[in-house]
Design an enzyme around this catalytic site. Structure first.
Site, PDB file in Angstrom:
ATOM      1  N   ASP A   1      71.873  51.988  58.831  1.00  0.00           N
ATOM      2  CA  ASP A   1      72.232  53.405  58.827  1.00  0.00           C
ATOM      3  C   ASP A   1      72.425  53.917  57.398  1.00  0.00           C
ATOM      4  O   ASP A   1      72.909  53.194  56.530  1.00  0.00           O
ATOM      5  CB  ASP A   1      73.524  53.597  59.627  1.00  0.00           C
ATOM      6  CG  ASP A   1      73.803  55.053  59.957  1.00  0.00           C
ATOM      7  OD1 ASP A   1      72.847  55.865  59.943  1.00  0.00           O
ATOM      8  OD2 ASP A   1      74.970  55.388  60.225  1.00  0.00           O
TER       9      ASP A   1
ATOM     10  N   ARG B   1      63.974  63.271  53.148  1.00  0.00           N
ATOM     11  CA  ARG B   1      64.395  62.215  54.071  1.00  0.00           C
ATOM     12  C   ARG B   1      63.438  61.030  54.063  1.00  0.00           C
ATOM     13  O   ARG B   1      63.857  59.879  54.200  1.00  0.00           O
ATOM     14  CB  ARG B   1      64.498  62.785  55.492  1.00  0.00           C
ATOM     15  CG  ARG B   1      65.625  63.785  55.666  1.00  0.00           C
ATOM     16  CD  ARG B   1      65.624  64.369  57.060  1.00  0.00           C
ATOM     17  NE  ARG B   1      66.784  65.232  57.275  1.00  0.00           N
ATOM     18  CZ  ARG B   1      67.063  65.816  58.434  1.00  0.00           C
ATOM     19  NH1 ARG B   1      66.261  65.638  59.472  1.00  0.00           N
ATOM     20  NH2 ARG B   1      68.129  66.571  58.554  1.00  0.00           N
TER      21      ARG B   1
ATOM     22  N   HIS C   1      63.948  56.817  54.070  1.00  0.00           N
ATOM     23  CA  HIS C   1      63.390  55.873  55.040  1.00  0.00           C
ATOM     24  C   HIS C   1      62.509  54.837  54.345  1.00  0.00           C
ATOM     25  O   HIS C   1      62.500  53.661  54.728  1.00  0.00           O
ATOM     26  CB  HIS C   1      62.595  56.623  56.106  1.00  0.00           C
ATOM     27  CG  HIS C   1      63.437  57.503  56.979  1.00  0.00           C
ATOM     28  ND1 HIS C   1      64.588  57.056  57.595  1.00  0.00           N
ATOM     29  CD2 HIS C   1      63.302  58.812  57.348  1.00  0.00           C
ATOM     30  CE1 HIS C   1      65.128  58.047  58.301  1.00  0.00           C
ATOM     31  NE2 HIS C   1      64.368  59.110  58.164  1.00  0.00           N
TER      32      HIS C   1
ATOM     33  N   ASN D   1      66.356  58.931  68.597  1.00  0.00           N
ATOM     34  CA  ASN D   1      65.759  59.384  67.336  1.00  0.00           C
ATOM     35  C   ASN D   1      64.503  60.221  67.539  1.00  0.00           C
ATOM     36  O   ASN D   1      64.073  60.941  66.630  1.00  0.00           O
ATOM     37  CB  ASN D   1      65.429  58.194  66.429  1.00  0.00           C
ATOM     38  CG  ASN D   1      66.645  57.521  65.845  1.00  0.00           C
ATOM     39  OD1 ASN D   1      66.602  56.348  65.491  1.00  0.00           O
ATOM     40  ND2 ASN D   1      67.758  58.238  65.745  1.00  0.00           N
ATOM     41  N   PHE D   2      63.907  60.144  68.718  1.00  0.00           N
ATOM     42  CA  PHE D   2      62.741  60.980  69.014  1.00  0.00           C
ATOM     43  C   PHE D   2      63.103  62.469  68.986  1.00  0.00           C
ATOM     44  O   PHE D   2      62.219  63.321  68.900  1.00  0.00           O
ATOM     45  CB  PHE D   2      62.153  60.627  70.386  1.00  0.00           C
ATOM     46  CG  PHE D   2      61.293  59.391  70.390  1.00  0.00           C
ATOM     47  CD1 PHE D   2      60.061  59.382  69.745  1.00  0.00           C
ATOM     48  CD2 PHE D   2      61.706  58.247  71.051  1.00  0.00           C
ATOM     49  CE1 PHE D   2      59.261  58.246  69.751  1.00  0.00           C
ATOM     50  CE2 PHE D   2      60.913  57.102  71.063  1.00  0.00           C
ATOM     51  CZ  PHE D   2      59.689  57.101  70.410  1.00  0.00           C
TER      52      PHE D   2
ATOM     53  N   ARG E   1      76.979  47.067  60.459  1.00  0.00           N
ATOM     54  CA  ARG E   1      76.521  48.457  60.369  1.00  0.00           C
ATOM     55  C   ARG E   1      76.839  48.999  58.979  1.00  0.00           C
ATOM     56  O   ARG E   1      77.970  48.901  58.510  1.00  0.00           O
ATOM     57  CB  ARG E   1      77.170  49.349  61.423  1.00  0.00           C
ATOM     58  CG  ARG E   1      76.692  50.799  61.281  1.00  0.00           C
ATOM     59  CD  ARG E   1      77.042  51.683  62.426  1.00  0.00           C
ATOM     60  NE  ARG E   1      76.406  52.998  62.268  1.00  0.00           N
ATOM     61  CZ  ARG E   1      76.079  53.805  63.256  1.00  0.00           C
ATOM     62  NH1 ARG E   1      76.311  53.446  64.501  1.00  0.00           N
ATOM     63  NH2 ARG E   1      75.506  54.968  63.033  1.00  0.00           N
TER      64      ARG E   1
ATOM     65  N   ARG F   1      80.623  52.600  64.851  1.00  0.00           N
ATOM     66  CA  ARG F   1      80.226  52.593  66.262  1.00  0.00           C
ATOM     67  C   ARG F   1      78.924  51.810  66.367  1.00  0.00           C
ATOM     68  O   ARG F   1      78.243  51.595  65.369  1.00  0.00           O
ATOM     69  CB  ARG F   1      80.059  54.017  66.796  1.00  0.00           C
ATOM     70  CG  ARG F   1      79.127  54.886  65.971  1.00  0.00           C
ATOM     71  CD  ARG F   1      79.021  56.289  66.563  1.00  0.00           C
ATOM     72  NE  ARG F   1      78.176  57.148  65.736  1.00  0.00           N
ATOM     73  CZ  ARG F   1      78.607  57.887  64.721  1.00  0.00           C
ATOM     74  NH1 ARG F   1      79.903  57.876  64.398  1.00  0.00           N
ATOM     75  NH2 ARG F   1      77.775  58.639  64.019  1.00  0.00           N
ATOM     76  N   ILE F   2      78.547  51.415  67.593  1.00  0.00           N
ATOM     77  CA  ILE F   2      77.328  50.617  67.735  1.00  0.00           C
ATOM     78  C   ILE F   2      76.137  51.441  68.212  1.00  0.00           C
ATOM     79  O   ILE F   2      75.023  50.932  68.275  1.00  0.00           O
ATOM     80  CB  ILE F   2      77.546  49.395  68.647  1.00  0.00           C
ATOM     81  CG1 ILE F   2      77.982  49.819  70.048  1.00  0.00           C
ATOM     82  CG2 ILE F   2      78.556  48.447  68.037  1.00  0.00           C
ATOM     83  CD1 ILE F   2      78.025  48.653  71.026  1.00  0.00           C
ATOM     84  N   SER F   3      76.358  52.696  68.549  1.00  0.00           N
ATOM     85  CA  SER F   3      75.261  53.646  68.795  1.00  0.00           C
ATOM     86  C   SER F   3      74.209  53.130  69.776  1.00  0.00           C
ATOM     87  O   SER F   3      73.010  53.157  69.500  1.00  0.00           O
ATOM     88  CB  SER F   3      74.603  54.034  67.469  1.00  0.00           C
ATOM     89  OG  SER F   3      75.516  54.724  66.640  1.00  0.00           O
TER      90      SER F   3
END
Length: 280
Positions: A57, A70, A74, A105-106, A229, A235-237
């Protein structure tokens, strides 16, 4: 966003850049190398996590720090993968699972998703033809709803999996188009179909049967011992939610593209300091 909000965000960005510059200073001064050595010597090679899963992340926020778009974040994140896999392999960890792209993420802007798909296609081909992958006999697999991905990405994944299918020294799993809840739903549907066909009885359904119908069914050590993470989020999302019931969680403030070997070693050291009870 009001003027105060913009100023606040600008100051936050400047603060992060100061931290990055400080990290670079430490790198150049050799202090981190000394700390790395201390950490490495403190790690018990007989008590390593067999399976480390990583929620990668912070790519986009890292790009903001550099004043880039962005995609740049990536790209940096994808380049970081090679380093981290090398750290894990050299330490003696057998399995690494990377959370690359969730089903949620879509929903991101189409342009960002399209560029990500181009990046995934490129990287799967690169992995498949990487001399280091073959020298160390690394098995590469993708887990998730692969059918949701563009055909060209599916083709690249298949190529990487075929090229490495006979290897068993080190395992890399890429969670792509992956969602933990959807994985469980898909497993339940498969089991329900078998019940409908009379292949199994409802009374036969237990944890082991569900395990056998998950995306991770054929993976060695499917349940991660340690989940890391990056980015500071805690959080583990929706990641490996069935498999992580007894995983140790480690949260690191640094963004994924800036993740360092010292951060990785600290996570492993922290894991070894914990007493795993498995509900007992």
């Amino acid at each position: 966003m009001g003027i105060l909000g913009k100023i606040k965000n600008k100051l936050k960005s400047i603060g992060k850049r100061v931290i990055i510059d400080f990290y670079r200073f430490l790198d150049n001064s050799g202090v981190l190398k000394i700390y790395e050595k201390i950490l490495e010597e403190a790690i018990d090679k007989d008590n390593l996590p067999k399976h480390v899963a990583i929620i990668m992340d912070g790519n986009r926020r890292a790009a903001e720090i550099y004043g880039k778009d962005r995609y740049y974040g990536h790209y940096l994140g994808a380049e970081k993968v090679r380093e981290v896999l090398r750290w894990a392999r050299d330490l003696g960890i057998n399995v690494v699972t990377l959370y690359a792209f969730s089903t949620e993420n879509f929903r991101r802007p189409k342009e960002e998703v399209d560029k990500l798909m181009e990046l995934f296609e490129k990287k799967f081909y690169e992995i498949a033809d990487d001399e280091e992958i073959h020298r160390y006999e690394v098995r590469v697999r993708a887990i998730g709803r692969i059918n949701l991905l563009p055909k060209n990405v599916q083709k690249a994944i298949k190529y990487a999996e075929e090229r490495t299918k006979n290897y068993n020294k080190f395992f890399v799993n890429i969670a792509i188009a992956y969602g933990g809840q959807q994985e469980i739903i898909d497993a339940v549907k498969k089991i329900a179909e078998k019940v409908k066909r009379g292949e199994i009885e409802p009374e036969d359904i237990d944890k082991e049967l569900i395990d056998k119908h998950l995306y991770t069914a054929n993976l060695p050590f499917p349940n991660p011992d340690l989940i890391i993470r990056t980015s500071g989020e805690e959080r583990i999302s929706n990641f490996l939610i069935w498999q992580s019931s007894y995983s140790e969680l480690y949260f690191c403030d640094i963004y994924w593209p800036l993740f360092r070997r010292v951060d990785f070693l600290r996570a492993v050291r922290d894991y070894q300091r914990r007493q795993r009870r498995f509900g007992k």
